[in-house]
Design an enzyme around this catalytic site. Structure first.
Site, PDB file in Angstrom:
ATOM      1  N   ARG A  84     -37.396  23.458  15.476  1.00  0.00           N
ATOM      2  CA  ARG A  84     -36.384  22.599  15.856  1.00  0.00           C
ATOM      3  C   ARG A  84     -35.843  23.335  16.999  1.00  0.00           C
ATOM      4  O   ARG A  84     -35.939  24.748  16.993  1.00  0.00           O
ATOM      5  CB  ARG A  84     -35.375  22.699  14.864  1.00  0.00           C
ATOM      6  CG  ARG A  84     -35.534  21.614  13.992  1.00  0.00           C
ATOM      7  CD  ARG A  84     -34.111  21.203  13.071  1.00  0.00           C
ATOM      8  NE  ARG A  84     -34.372  20.243  11.908  1.00  0.00           N
ATOM      9  CZ  ARG A  84     -34.552  18.863  12.500  1.00  0.00           C
ATOM     10  NH1 ARG A  84     -34.035  18.403  13.393  1.00  0.00           N
ATOM     11  NH2 ARG A  84     -34.755  17.849  11.419  1.00  0.00           N
ATOM     12  N   HIS A 120     -33.788  10.359  13.087  1.00  0.00           N
ATOM     13  CA  HIS A 120     -32.908  10.069  13.251  1.00  0.00           C
ATOM     14  C   HIS A 120     -32.967   8.827  14.055  1.00  0.00           C
ATOM     15  O   HIS A 120     -32.869   7.431  14.278  1.00  0.00           O
ATOM     16  CB  HIS A 120     -31.554   9.810  14.299  1.00  0.00           C
ATOM     17  CG  HIS A 120     -30.758  11.205  13.153  1.00  0.00           C
ATOM     18  ND1 HIS A 120     -31.374  12.126  12.301  1.00  0.00           N
ATOM     19  CD2 HIS A 120     -29.407  11.436  13.300  1.00  0.00           C
ATOM     20  CE1 HIS A 120     -29.909  12.775  11.216  1.00  0.00           C
ATOM     21  NE2 HIS A 120     -28.774  12.148  11.966  1.00  0.00           N
ATOM     22  N   ARG A 172     -29.822  13.450  20.742  1.00  0.00           N
ATOM     23  CA  ARG A 172     -30.873  13.959  19.489  1.00  0.00           C
ATOM     24  C   ARG A 172     -31.127  15.669  20.102  1.00  0.00           C
ATOM     25  O   ARG A 172     -31.239  16.743  19.788  1.00  0.00           O
ATOM     26  CB  ARG A 172     -31.739  13.798  19.038  1.00  0.00           C
ATOM     27  CG  ARG A 172     -31.691  12.969  18.130  1.00  0.00           C
ATOM     28  CD  ARG A 172     -30.321  13.294  16.689  1.00  0.00           C
ATOM     29  NE  ARG A 172     -30.986  13.666  15.713  1.00  0.00           N
ATOM     30  CZ  ARG A 172     -30.667  14.533  15.124  1.00  0.00           C
ATOM     31  NH1 ARG A 172     -29.164  14.663  14.795  1.00  0.00           N
ATOM     32  NH2 ARG A 172     -31.369  14.956  13.661  1.00  0.00           N
ATOM     33  N   HIS A 178     -34.174  18.754  18.325  1.00  0.00           N
ATOM     34  CA  HIS A 178     -35.037  17.786  18.401  1.00  0.00           C
ATOM     35  C   HIS A 178     -35.539  18.311  20.138  1.00  0.00           C
ATOM     36  O   HIS A 178     -35.091  18.738  21.142  1.00  0.00           O
ATOM     37  CB  HIS A 178     -34.940  16.457  18.133  1.00  0.00           C
ATOM     38  CG  HIS A 178     -35.083  16.082  16.978  1.00  0.00           C
ATOM     39  ND1 HIS A 178     -35.618  16.736  15.721  1.00  0.00           N
ATOM     40  CD2 HIS A 178     -34.248  15.104  15.929  1.00  0.00           C
ATOM     41  CE1 HIS A 178     -35.995  15.975  14.883  1.00  0.00           C
ATOM     42  NE2 HIS A 178     -34.824  15.480  15.066  1.00  0.00           N
TER      43      HIS A 178
END
Length: 369
Positions: A84, A120, A172, A178
């Site tokens: 991440r 997501h 995101r 991400h």
């Protein structure tokens, strides 16, 4: 070679995230709202109840796709071992001390699961594919002289679908949880899952099948966890440690984003569906479209039912969303995941039971009219 490619993807991704955070810094609250709306939990708390009210078949497919897509996302995360952005830039093997690029962190940044693919985007793409396809099919089935057959009207759901996925993806990236390739990969896999499982006929659902699914999801996840840990010496919980180490605020790290939390929710929802198929839906008769047909008429009866349906839907969504405020013990983790399992099973049974009862009431009133 693969390591070089990933390094380039990460570096370019960080540059894009920095640009987004600089360009849209004034829209941080909006983007945080968008990432909240893309949370996989809303597939169970919002999209499933909403779809079920208007069509039993679409509602049950929505639940199935939510379960399958979230579980698949978990398996892919463990297999792909994705980084991440918010913790990757802190890696001393990548950047020397003091030379790492800066990324802002937000209250929703510090998710604890591996980064690839984006859950997501994946769950949202899969679930909304089912809902959007059903809406387009309904528009296409209208009489040829109906306004619903207008090409622009029929294209609108897919345009809205694309905009929602784009907004979810950008949100995101903005919060640095991400990389771009993880968002694109998650979206693509989600669309594929939605397309494939949207063909499933709900008439084929059986309680025993759903019980096997519930057990299979949990056993397979725990089995893969054990294989990675003991055979390959890879700790699937490595990402939790990374998140806790590099999150700017320890209070932003929540166990609700751990992989096993998702497993408990998926397995519990599957068991709840099995219970509902056994004890509720067999008595529901031929109610396949919920209150859908009642909303299409222009009579006073139809309008009355329409208002009642909207009121019931608001009540149902307030009920499902209120469960997020139930305070569950965070330790020990085994207790937390057990309670999530029970809660998810109960919630699925409750939603199907309430919607079935409301549909019966609507049909009874229509007969009296």
């Amino acid at each position: 070679m693969p390591q070089v490619v990933m390094l380039l993807l990460h570096l370019e991704g960080v540059s894009l995230i920095q640009w987004l955070q600089t360009t849209f810094s004034g829209f941080a609250e909006l983007l945080l709202f968008l990432t909240r709306m893309g949370d996989p939990r809303h597939a169970f708390l919002v999209y499933f109840p909403l779809a079920l009210v208007f069509s039993r078949s679409v509602g049950l497919r929505t639940l199935l796709v939510a379960i399958i897509s979230e579980w698949t996302n978990l398996i892919l995360k463990w297999m792909l071992h994705g980084e991440r952005p918010f913790w990757w830039i802190k890696d001393p093997e990548i950047f020397e001390e003091g030379k790492a690029p800066h990324l802002d962190q937000y209250s929703l940044t510090c998710e604890t699961g591996p980064g690839s693919p984006s859950g997501h985007c994946m769950v949202t793409a899969a679930v909304l594919w089912v809902v959007t396809s059903a809406l387009v099919s309904d528009l296409s089935a209208a009489p040829s002289n109906s306004w619903k057959r207008n090409p622009i009207i029929r294209a609108a759901p897919w345009l809205i679908y694309s905009l929602i996925l784009s907004a979810a993806g950008v949100s995101r990236l903005f919060i640095a949880t991400h990389f771009p390739h993880q968002v694109l990969f998650g979206t693509a896999v989600g669309i594929l899952i939605g397309y494939v499982f949207n063909r499933v006929q709900v008439q084929s659902f059986r309680p025993r099948m759903c019980m096997v699914l519930s057990a299979g999801l949990a056993v397979s996840a725990m089995g893969l966890y054990g294989i990675l840990l003991h055979l390959f010496s890879v700790d699937p919980s490595w990402s939790i440690k990374k998140a806790m180490q590099w999150c700017a605020n320890p209070e932003w790290v929540h166990l609700g984003t751990t992989p096993f939390f998702s497993v408990a929710r998926d397995s519990g929802s599957s068991l709840g569906l099995a219970v509902a198929l056994h004890s509720i839906l067999p008595q529901a008769g031929t109610m396949q479209n919920g209150a859908h047909n009642s909303l299409n008429g222009s009579s006073s009866e139809g309008r009355t039912v329409g208002v009642s349906t909207v009121g019931f839907l608001l009540f149902l969504l307030s009920l499902t969303l209120s469960t997020e405020y139930w305070v569950l013990p965070q330790e020990p983790q085994e207790l937390l995941y057990s309670l999530v399992f029970i809660k998810s099973a109960f919630l699925t049974v409750a939603v199907i039971g309430l919607v079935t009862g409301f549909s019966k009431l609507v049909q009874k009133k229509q007969k009296n009219w």
